[in-house]
Scaffold this active site. Sequence first.
Site, PDB file in Angstrom:
ATOM      1  N   ASP A   1       0.677  -1.226   0.163  1.00 47.74           N
ATOM      2  CA  ASP A   1      -0.331   0.345  -0.311  1.00 47.74           C
ATOM      3  C   ASP A   1       1.018   1.212   0.082  1.00 47.74           C
ATOM      4  O   ASP A   1       1.891   0.920   0.836  1.00 47.74           O
ATOM      5  CB  ASP A   1      -0.923  -0.115   0.985  1.00 47.74           C
ATOM      6  CG  ASP A   1      -2.091   0.895   1.236  1.00 47.74           C
ATOM      7  OD1 ASP A   1      -2.214   1.465  -0.109  1.00 47.74           O
ATOM      8  OD2 ASP A   1      -2.778   0.809   2.008  1.00 47.74           O
TER       9      ASP A   1
ATOM     10  N   ASN B   1       0.916   3.387  -3.219  1.00 50.72           N
ATOM     11  CA  ASN B   1       2.177   3.955  -4.023  1.00 50.72           C
ATOM     12  C   ASN B   1       1.498   4.390  -4.941  1.00 50.72           C
ATOM     13  O   ASN B   1       2.160   5.979  -5.098  1.00 50.72           O
ATOM     14  CB  ASN B   1       1.184   2.932  -5.153  1.00 50.72           C
ATOM     15  CG  ASN B   1       1.788   1.689  -4.427  1.00 50.72           C
ATOM     16  OD1 ASN B   1       3.014   1.244  -4.118  1.00 50.72           O
ATOM     17  ND2 ASN B   1       1.330   0.364  -5.777  1.00 50.72           N
TER      18      ASN B   1
ATOM     19  N   TRP C   1       2.744   7.916  -2.453  1.00 49.74           N
ATOM     20  CA  TRP C   1       4.166   8.326  -2.847  1.00 49.74           C
ATOM     21  C   TRP C   1       3.551   8.942  -3.874  1.00 49.74           C
ATOM     22  O   TRP C   1       4.674  10.211  -4.371  1.00 49.74           O
ATOM     23  CB  TRP C   1       4.362   7.280  -3.125  1.00 49.74           C
ATOM     24  CG  TRP C   1       6.529   6.986  -3.676  1.00 49.74           C
ATOM     25  CD1 TRP C   1       7.243   6.471  -2.263  1.00 49.74           C
ATOM     26  CD2 TRP C   1       6.963   7.065  -4.690  1.00 49.74           C
ATOM     27  NE1 TRP C   1       8.363   6.835  -3.115  1.00 49.74           N
ATOM     28  CE2 TRP C   1       8.055   7.076  -3.689  1.00 49.74           C
ATOM     29  CE3 TRP C   1       6.447   6.546  -5.461  1.00 49.74           C
ATOM     30  CZ2 TRP C   1       9.271   7.232  -5.879  1.00 49.74           C
ATOM     31  CZ3 TRP C   1       6.665   6.299  -7.181  1.00 49.74           C
ATOM     32  CH2 TRP C   1       8.871   6.818  -6.840  1.00 49.74           C
TER      33      TRP C   1
ATOM     34  N   ARG D   1      -0.344   9.005 -10.345  1.00 44.85           N
ATOM     35  CA  ARG D   1      -0.677   7.336  -9.395  1.00 44.85           C
ATOM     36  C   ARG D   1       0.167   6.068 -10.144  1.00 44.85           C
ATOM     37  O   ARG D   1       0.357   5.574  -9.252  1.00 44.85           O
ATOM     38  CB  ARG D   1      -1.607   7.460  -8.737  1.00 44.85           C
ATOM     39  CG  ARG D   1      -2.558   8.388  -8.196  1.00 44.85           C
ATOM     40  CD  ARG D   1      -4.305   8.535  -7.645  1.00 44.85           C
ATOM     41  NE  ARG D   1      -4.448   6.598  -7.478  1.00 44.85           N
ATOM     42  CZ  ARG D   1      -4.443   6.284  -5.868  1.00 44.85           C
ATOM     43  NH1 ARG D   1      -3.551   7.367  -5.168  1.00 44.85           N
ATOM     44  NH2 ARG D   1      -4.216   5.315  -5.888  1.00 44.85           N
TER      45      ARG D   1
ATOM     46  N   ASN E   1     -10.455  -3.488  -6.241  1.00 49.87           N
ATOM     47  CA  ASN E   1     -10.103  -2.320  -6.977  1.00 49.87           C
ATOM     48  C   ASN E   1     -10.385  -1.899  -8.433  1.00 49.87           C
ATOM     49  O   ASN E   1     -10.371  -0.636  -9.048  1.00 49.87           O
ATOM     50  CB  ASN E   1      -7.979  -2.468  -7.130  1.00 49.87           C
ATOM     51  CG  ASN E   1      -7.862  -2.422  -6.026  1.00 49.87           C
ATOM     52  OD1 ASN E   1      -6.458  -3.171  -6.023  1.00 49.87           O
ATOM     53  ND2 ASN E   1      -7.942  -1.433  -4.945  1.00 49.87           N
TER      54      ASN E   1
ATOM     55  N   ARG F   1     -11.619   1.924  -8.983  1.00 55.20           N
ATOM     56  CA  ARG F   1     -11.021   2.828  -9.122  1.00 55.20           C
ATOM     57  C   ARG F   1     -10.859   3.461 -10.212  1.00 55.20           C
ATOM     58  O   ARG F   1     -11.938   2.345 -11.462  1.00 55.20           O
ATOM     59  CB  ARG F   1     -10.204   1.938  -9.166  1.00 55.20           C
ATOM     60  CG  ARG F   1      -9.552   2.001  -7.327  1.00 55.20           C
ATOM     61  CD  ARG F   1      -7.997   1.826  -7.450  1.00 55.20           C
ATOM     62  NE  ARG F   1      -7.696   1.630  -5.831  1.00 55.20           N
ATOM     63  CZ  ARG F   1      -6.193   1.667  -5.158  1.00 55.20           C
ATOM     64  NH1 ARG F   1      -5.158   2.316  -5.990  1.00 55.20           N
ATOM     65  NH2 ARG F   1      -6.386   1.184  -3.683  1.00 55.20           N
TER      66      ARG F   1
ATOM     67  N   ARG G   1       1.603  -4.585   6.075  1.00 54.79           N
ATOM     68  CA  ARG G   1       1.367  -3.495   5.521  1.00 54.79           C
ATOM     69  C   ARG G   1       2.112  -2.584   5.579  1.00 54.79           C
ATOM     70  O   ARG G   1       2.162  -2.056   6.934  1.00 54.79           O
ATOM     71  CB  ARG G   1      -0.358  -3.711   6.238  1.00 54.79           C
ATOM     72  CG  ARG G   1      -1.132  -2.729   5.399  1.00 54.79           C
ATOM     73  CD  ARG G   1      -2.312  -2.283   5.285  1.00 54.79           C
ATOM     74  NE  ARG G   1      -3.128  -1.638   3.798  1.00 54.79           N
ATOM     75  CZ  ARG G   1      -4.070  -1.362   3.861  1.00 54.79           C
ATOM     76  NH1 ARG G   1      -5.198  -2.838   4.301  1.00 54.79           N
ATOM     77  NH2 ARG G   1      -5.163  -0.973   2.930  1.00 54.79           N
TER      78      ARG G   1
ATOM     79  N   LEU H   1      -6.962  -5.464   7.072  1.00 59.70           N
ATOM     80  CA  LEU H   1      -6.280  -6.490   6.262  1.00 59.70           C
ATOM     81  C   LEU H   1      -7.156  -6.522   4.260  1.00 59.70           C
ATOM     82  O   LEU H   1      -6.305  -7.134   4.147  1.00 59.70           O
ATOM     83  CB  LEU H   1      -7.443  -7.213   7.287  1.00 59.70           C
ATOM     84  CG  LEU H   1      -6.778  -7.561   7.968  1.00 59.70           C
ATOM     85  CD1 LEU H   1      -7.135  -9.495   8.958  1.00 59.70           C
ATOM     86  CD2 LEU H   1      -5.014  -8.725   7.543  1.00 59.70           C
ATOM     87  N   SER H   2      -7.861  -5.649   4.030  1.00 61.62           N
ATOM     88  CA  SER H   2      -8.607  -5.147   2.974  1.00 61.62           C
ATOM     89  C   SER H   2      -9.039  -6.754   2.505  1.00 61.62           C
ATOM     90  O   SER H   2      -8.450  -6.595   1.628  1.00 61.62           O
ATOM     91  CB  SER H   2      -7.509  -4.483   2.338  1.00 61.62           C
ATOM     92  OG  SER H   2      -8.184  -3.551   3.010  1.00 61.62           O
TER      93      SER H   2
HETATM   94  C1  FPP Z   1      -1.319   0.066  -3.309  1.00 61.33           C
HETATM   95  O1  FPP Z   1      -1.771   1.279  -3.597  1.00 61.33           O
HETATM   96  C2  FPP Z   1      -1.450  -0.625  -4.277  1.00 61.33           C
HETATM   97  C3  FPP Z   1      -2.394  -1.201  -5.127  1.00 61.33           C
HETATM   98  C4  FPP Z   1      -4.065  -1.151  -5.924  1.00 61.33           C
HETATM   99  C5  FPP Z   1      -1.983  -1.891  -6.188  1.00 61.33           C
HETATM  100  C6  FPP Z   1      -0.606  -2.981  -5.958  1.00 61.33           C
HETATM  101  C7  FPP Z   1       0.356  -2.450  -7.473  1.00 61.33           C
HETATM  102  C8  FPP Z   1       1.288  -2.658  -7.183  1.00 61.33           C
HETATM  103  C9  FPP Z   1       2.066  -2.859  -6.188  1.00 61.33           C
HETATM  104  C10 FPP Z   1       2.375  -2.457  -8.751  1.00 61.33           C
HETATM  105  C11 FPP Z   1       2.088  -3.635  -9.467  1.00 61.33           C
HETATM  106  C12 FPP Z   1       2.396  -4.991  -9.310  1.00 61.33           C
HETATM  107  C13 FPP Z   1       2.983  -5.375  -9.303  1.00 61.33           C
HETATM  108  C14 FPP Z   1       3.616  -7.171  -9.445  1.00 61.33           C
HETATM  109  C15 FPP Z   1       3.745  -4.948 -11.102  1.00 61.33           C
HETATM  110  P1  FPP Z   1      -2.629   2.273  -3.557  1.00 61.33           P
HETATM  111  O2  FPP Z   1      -2.829   2.674  -5.416  1.00 61.33           O
HETATM  112  O3  FPP Z   1      -3.588   2.309  -2.785  1.00 61.33           O
HETATM  113  O4  FPP Z   1      -1.936   3.719  -2.655  1.00 61.33           O
HETATM  114  P2  FPP Z   1      -2.830   4.456  -1.999  1.00 61.33           P
HETATM  115  O5  FPP Z   1      -3.176   4.134  -0.609  1.00 61.33           O
HETATM  116  O6  FPP Z   1      -1.656   5.831  -1.679  1.00 61.33           O
HETATM  117  O7  FPP Z   1      -3.325   5.042  -2.959  1.00 61.33           O
END
Ligand code: FPP
Length: 237
Positions: free
Chosen positions: A13, A15, A18, A26, A61, A64, A170, A177-178
Amino acid sequence: MKQSSLHVAIIMDGNGRWATDLGLPRALGHRAGAEALRRVVEAAPDLGVSTLTAYAFSADNWQRPQEEVDALMHLLAWYLEDETPRMLADGVRLSVIGRRDRLPPRLLEAIRAGEAMTRACTKIHLRLAIDYSAREAILRASQSFGGGTITREAFEQLLGQENPVDLLIRTGGEQRLSDFLLWECAYAELFFTRVMWPEYGAMDLRLALDQFRKRERRFGTVPDAKARPASQERWLH
Ligand code: FPP
């Protein structure tokens, strides 16, 4: 005693936050997240991890924005296509858990090829959860059972569980736990960190595992006076 065949599960979590904090789209956060996963898979076997289950895309997801869903589907296909030769060379066996019927054809083909090519690899088992929901997995396992009485072991086979999760990590500062591996985490130790997933690396995994190894896992039994650390505070971070 150092347990060296651990099942670690990771909710990757942070990405999006960040990337946003850096003024980036994003999707670039997810791209950096894929690099972080590559680093962690590389480091994990030497840290005693034999199975790593990573949550790449949850069944929720899909809600989104379409642009982000498309970017994630593209990234997942690219990652698997790009990474499969390296996984093969490094002894990484790939499996994907979750629904397949809603995934785009290119990703399905990348999963099929990745799983087939790495089937015999034994250094570490990477399980990527894509279009995954633990509640749906439990429901599906229940529905596939013919009736009568079922043992826990038989149910776990239907669920596709090969070994329970020892440690769930996490990143990103949230503590929930989502809908991830709800059954498999029955006795998992939980580790939450504020580190955003794109910045996560081998040192962070080592820290989590060091903490894990200091905990006393009791599985519902009473404390072992000999094994108990001097102060419970040592377990907290
Ligand atoms: C949560 O971050 C992450 C995801 C919903 C997807 C996870 C995906 C990756 C780590 C990259 C793709 C993976 C591979 C194997 C290619 P978020 O987007 O919810 O972040 P936020 O909570 O900061 O919005």
